[in-house]
Design an enzyme around this catalytic site. Structure first.
Site, mmCIF file in Angstrom:
data_model
loop_
_atom_site.group_PDB
_atom_site.id
_atom_site.type_symbol
_atom_site.label_atom_id
_atom_site.label_comp_id
_atom_site.label_asym_id
_atom_site.label_seq_id
_atom_site.Cartn_x
_atom_site.Cartn_y
_atom_site.Cartn_z
ATOM 1 N N SER A 222 0.843 -1.199 0.000
ATOM 2 C CA SER A 222 0.000 0.000 0.000
ATOM 3 C C SER A 222 0.872 1.240 0.000
ATOM 4 O O SER A 222 1.933 1.263 0.636
ATOM 5 C CB SER A 222 -0.892 0.006 1.240
ATOM 6 O OG SER A 222 -1.517 1.262 1.407
ATOM 7 N N TYR A 235 -1.843 0.767 10.225
ATOM 8 C CA TYR A 235 -1.837 0.057 8.940
ATOM 9 C C TYR A 235 -0.586 0.412 8.139
ATOM 10 O O TYR A 235 0.106 -0.463 7.599
ATOM 11 C CB TYR A 235 -3.095 0.429 8.158
ATOM 12 C CG TYR A 235 -3.192 -0.206 6.784
ATOM 13 C CD1 TYR A 235 -3.446 -1.561 6.641
ATOM 14 C CD2 TYR A 235 -3.058 0.579 5.639
ATOM 15 C CE1 TYR A 235 -3.547 -2.128 5.379
ATOM 16 C CE2 TYR A 235 -3.160 0.019 4.382
ATOM 17 C CZ TYR A 235 -3.406 -1.335 4.250
ATOM 18 O OH TYR A 235 -3.503 -1.889 3.002
#
Length: 407
Positions: A222, A235
């Site tokens: 990501s 995250y």
């Protein structure tokens, strides 16, 4: 005068083509087009100089560029490796990228090993009903070493003497929203356990099969692992650890002939991202476990706005997963896969700004791109209110001192 006007319009036409091409490439979704963008910018500058010196040379260059464009348009596509006999192991196939990739690769003729959390879940049932007998479903929680080891045993039993061509590390979770200070320690540990340690476990377990075949490893990561997106600290930290591990692995496995690639997608609707109940549960868990002092300083309204912004962002995410699936296929079959792939609209522009603009501008861009927060934490609102009050009082005192008192 007529000759001058003709030359001017030819100049404007040629420059419009080159500048338009530059803008188009700048806005292209894939950051991997950056080398061609730089080349295009260089060509634009060259054309501008030639226009100032010699118009016939410009026309010759324009003809050459047109010929190159026609060749690139109708030229044969880049060669790819054959699919036949290749086996791919994919994690996280219940939903999202993993589910769509398993279906696509099965349809192309790959032998697919797809891991799911629930063999009786909707995702597993759909794969079982739509895919060929080549696809093998494996129940694997990547945080459970014994399940990962069992998946290795089952995979080796079906492959026999044949090695594994590729591992697609797709499984991952995003279990929190909110500022880094508000995020629960359990959320930090949960993200690390799945996104980093789980992926690490699967990769290390399957590496002997991948080295046997001089295969490749694809990891779905990501941009939040490299860019400081607001409210994604837990995250993003797990993805940052994953990115560093993947890059280190790429260097170490090069002598073995194993290619390692990282795929960085933009925002897509996957997993629980569009599930309203999921966001409500996350919000309730945070409110119940947050310390009273932090809740008082930030305020319920601040946390509620963050939850609503996440929900709104998830609703606008792209439902078409094909940019990521096509990138996975390209990385699997390219004779020379790239170390990094940027999949989806906007990723190239985002990385371009982050890499080439001052940090303050890059940070503001990310804040406006991701979460446009309007509510200020409660404690800051109180401080600002006191500051304004003190400022007003000072002004009043200053004005009183300037008044001439009667003798």
């Amino acid at each position: 005068m007529d000759d001058y006007a003709l030359s001017f319009w030819i100049y404007m036409g040629v420059m419009a083509v080159f500048v338009g091409g530059t803008v188009k490439k700048f806005l292209a979704s894939h950051f991997s087009a950056m080398p061609s963008l730089v080349a295009w910018l260089g060509a634009t500058l060259l054309v501008e100089r030639l226009c100032a010196l010699c118009m016939p040379a410009v026309l010759a260059l324009a003809a050459l560029c047109a010929a190159c464009w026609l060749y690139s348009t109708w030229a044969a596509p880049a060669p790819t490796l054959p699919v036949e006999g290749k086996a791919v192991f994919i994690t996280g196939c219940d939903t999202g990228f993993g589910h769509a990739t398993a279906k696509q690769l099965d349809a192309m003729g790959f032998e697919v090993f797809a891991t799911v959390l629930d063999l009786e879940g909707q995702g597993a049932k759909h794969l079982r009903g739509t895919c060929s007998q080549r696809l093998t479903l494996l129940q694997v929680d990547i945080t459970q070493p014994q399940q990962v080891q069992q998946a290795l045993i089952n995979t080796k039993a079906k492959l026999g003497m044949k090695g594994l061509w590729a591992l697609v590390n797709n499984a991952g979770i995003c279990v929190n929203f909110g500022d880094a200070e508000l995020s629960l320690m359990s959320n930090y540990r949960g993200c690390m356990e799945v996104n980093f340690f789980g992926t690490l476990s699967v990769t290390k377990t399957l590496l002997p099969l991948l080295r046997q075949n001089k295969g490749r490893i694809l990891t779905i990561s990501s941009p939040s692992g490299e860019l400081p997106f607001p409210c994604l600290a837990s995250y993003g930290a797990s993805k940052a650890a994953l990115n560093l591990f993947t890059n280190t692995l790429r260097h170490e496995l090069e002598p073995w002939g194993v290619k390692v690639s990282t795929i960085l997608p933009s925002a897509f609707k996957t997993g629980q991202s569009s599930n309203t109940v999921y966001w409500e549960k996350q919000h309730q868990d945070l409110m119940q476990n947050l310390s009273p002092s932090l809740l008082e300083e930030y305020g319920e309204e601040y946390i509620l706005e963050t939850k609503e912004l996440f929900q709104s962002h998830a609703k606008t995410a792209n439902e078409d997963l094909s940019p990521v699936i096509n990138t996975i296929v390209e990385a699997l079959l390219s004779p020379y896969p790239q170390a990094r792939y940027y999949a989806g609209p906007g990723v190239g522009l985002m990385y371009f700004i982050h890499s080439n603009f001052p940090i303050t501008l890059s940070d503001k861009f990310l804040q406006r791109l991701f979460l446009k927060k309007k509510v200020i934490p409660r404690a800051l609102r109180k401080q600002n209110g006191l500051s304004i009050l003190n400022h007003n009082n000072n002004d009043i005192n200053s004005n009183n001192n300037n008044i001439t008192k009667p003798e």
